[in-house]
Design an enzyme around this catalytic site. Structure first.
Site, PDB file in Angstrom:
ATOM      1  N   HIS A   1      -4.925  -6.179   3.032  1.00  9.44           N
ATOM      2  CA  HIS A   1      -3.710  -5.497   3.490  1.00  9.44           C
ATOM      3  C   HIS A   1      -2.677  -5.335   2.379  1.00  9.44           C
ATOM      4  O   HIS A   1      -1.766  -4.521   2.498  1.00  9.44           O
ATOM      5  CB  HIS A   1      -3.103  -6.227   4.707  1.00  9.44           C
ATOM      6  CG  HIS A   1      -2.362  -7.494   4.385  1.00  9.44           C
ATOM      7  ND1 HIS A   1      -2.898  -8.741   4.569  1.00  9.44           N
ATOM      8  CD2 HIS A   1      -1.110  -7.706   3.903  1.00  9.44           C
ATOM      9  CE1 HIS A   1      -2.014  -9.661   4.231  1.00  9.44           C
ATOM     10  NE2 HIS A   1      -0.917  -9.064   3.810  1.00  9.44           N
TER      11      HIS A   1
ATOM     12  N   SER B   1       1.275 -13.092   0.322  1.00  8.82           N
ATOM     13  CA  SER B   1      -0.077 -12.740   0.769  1.00  8.82           C
ATOM     14  C   SER B   1      -1.006 -12.509  -0.410  1.00  8.82           C
ATOM     15  O   SER B   1      -0.660 -11.810  -1.371  1.00  8.82           O
ATOM     16  CB  SER B   1      -0.031 -11.473   1.620  1.00  8.82           C
ATOM     17  OG  SER B   1       0.646 -11.703   2.833  1.00  8.82           O
TER      18      SER B   1
ATOM     19  N   ASP C   1     -10.031  -9.315   5.542  1.00  6.21           N
ATOM     20  CA  ASP C   1      -8.755  -9.131   4.845  1.00  6.21           C
ATOM     21  C   ASP C   1      -8.818  -9.673   3.415  1.00  6.21           C
ATOM     22  O   ASP C   1      -7.915 -10.380   2.956  1.00  6.21           O
ATOM     23  CB  ASP C   1      -7.617  -9.804   5.618  1.00  6.21           C
ATOM     24  CG  ASP C   1      -6.248  -9.280   5.179  1.00  6.21           C
ATOM     25  OD1 ASP C   1      -6.193  -8.231   4.517  1.00  6.21           O
ATOM     26  OD2 ASP C   1      -5.227  -9.930   5.503  1.00  6.21           O
TER      27      ASP C   1
END
Length: 375
Positions: A115, A219, A145
């Site tokens: 993402h 992230s 992911d």
């Protein structure tokens, strides 16, 4: 006419310095007080804080190691911006965002979240020393992911050491390094709050829960143990405000290793999510008795199959008992969902099943679901 002579200022300064020197010589107690004033003594001695100093030194050691392989990921993409007060007016603008990642190979392969780079037109990797490289996309796994990038350089880079996420325990130190809100090389510390946290989203994969501060921009960065080993990939948080609330989640590195092997076998592709198309559950004792499933056998029982699904086309039937997938034991439905997600669309799921008391193996291609009549 009498002429006045003026004394240069430097003379007064010299007299003042001599006075201070003589004062310090003849009044040592004052000299000692002045020395203490500027010495900034520690209110607590080092001997009393020896254990805390050892922990502090350990954190410093982890940071020195981590900053060699942690990178920032900067992406740019064009988006349509609509005027908030003029209906119908819009313009294209290039939006930048920051994520994190880490080097896993000395040749410059970098892992991050999918993402972080999704729909990006430009991907740049910012090193700890300030160098910026345009990233080359290697591949990604959408449901897991995870994305793999490559630094286009012949230089040799310091890779992270990938640990064993199966060995972590609740209460272990958990350290995150990343770029929250674009603040590069941010170091935060917490503990492992829970292992194998399930059912957080549609991926079906398990996560490591931690109270280590993870914020937007973190992230894709590593979750480290006290030895500086990567045990997880920081992925998401649970928060009503969008900022860290002490509930963060990381992808276990052992699962990530399996995903990366899938990406290496599908270079240049994004492995898209797939579904098997079955409804399954743990069998009741009556089911085991009527279907001849031994009581000690672990697995899930298929009780329904969606039409035109991968399961139906691959030969799976109702009341098949699934014992394993891709060589791994299936304990419950989440294990099966994880393996389906790992293989992805276009891959082949290898199942070990029990049908009519006979063990069998099936190879099921995971295809696009087509549930409409006539397709």
């Amino acid at each position: 006419m009498e002429r006045k002579t003026s004394i240069p200022p430097v003379v007064y300064i010299n007299f003042a310095l001599v006075f201070v020197l003589l004062f310090a010589i003849f009044f040592p107690e004052i000299r000692s007080a002045v020395t203490k004033l500027f010495a900034s003594p520690k209110p607590i001695s080092s001997s009393k804080q020896s254990q805390a100093i050892q922990i502090q030194t350990s954190f410093r050691n982890v940071y020195r190691e981590a900053q060699q392989f942690v990178v920032s990921i900067r992406t740019k993409k064009t988006e349509m911006i609509f005027h908030p007060y003029a209906f119908g007016e819009s313009r294209e603008d290039r939006i930048s965002s920051i994520g994190s990642g880490f080097i896993i190979d000395e040749r410059g392969f970098v892992v991050t979240n999918y993402h972080v780079i999704k729909n990006a037109e430009i991907i740049e990797i910012i090193m700890s020393d300030g160098r910026i490289f345009p990233a080359r996309y290697v591949g990604s796994h959408e449901r897991a992911d995870i994305a793999l990038l490559k630094i286009p350089s012949n230089d040799r880079f310091t890779p992270a050491f990938l640990g064993n996420s199966d060995e972590i325990e609740v209460g272990d130190w958990a350290i995150a390094v990343g770029s929250p809100y674009g603040l590069e090389k941010t170091f935060t510390v917490g503990v492992v709050s829970a292992k194998s946290r399930e059912d957080l989203d549609e991926t079906g994969q398990t996560h490591i829960q931690t109270d280590t501060a993870i914020n937007p921009g973190s992230s894709g960065g590593p979750l480290l143990n006290i030895y500086g080993e990567v045990v997880g990939i920081n992925r998401m948080i649970r928060s009503s405000s969008g900022a860290s609330a002490g509930i963060g989640f990381a992808i276990p590195i052992n699962y990530a290793k399996r995903v990366l092997r899938q990406i290496e076998q599908n270079v240049g592709q994004n492995i898209r999510p797939a579904t098997l198309g079955v409804m399954a559950t743990a069998p009741l004792p009556d089911h085991r008795k009527s279907l001849g499933i031994p009581g000690e056998t672990i697995g899930v029982l298929v009780y329904d199959i969606e039409p035109n699904s991968s399961a139906e086309k691959g030969g799976l039937r109702r009341y098949d008992f699934i014992e394993g997938a891709n060589g791994l034991q299936i304990r419950h439905i989440n294990d099966l969902r994880e393996q389906v997600g790992l293989v992805g669309l276009g891959g082949v799921l290898r199942l070990k099943i029990l049908r009519d008391t006979q063990e069998m193996e099936l190879s099921i291609p995971l295809v696009e679901a087509a549930y409409k009549k006539g397709q």
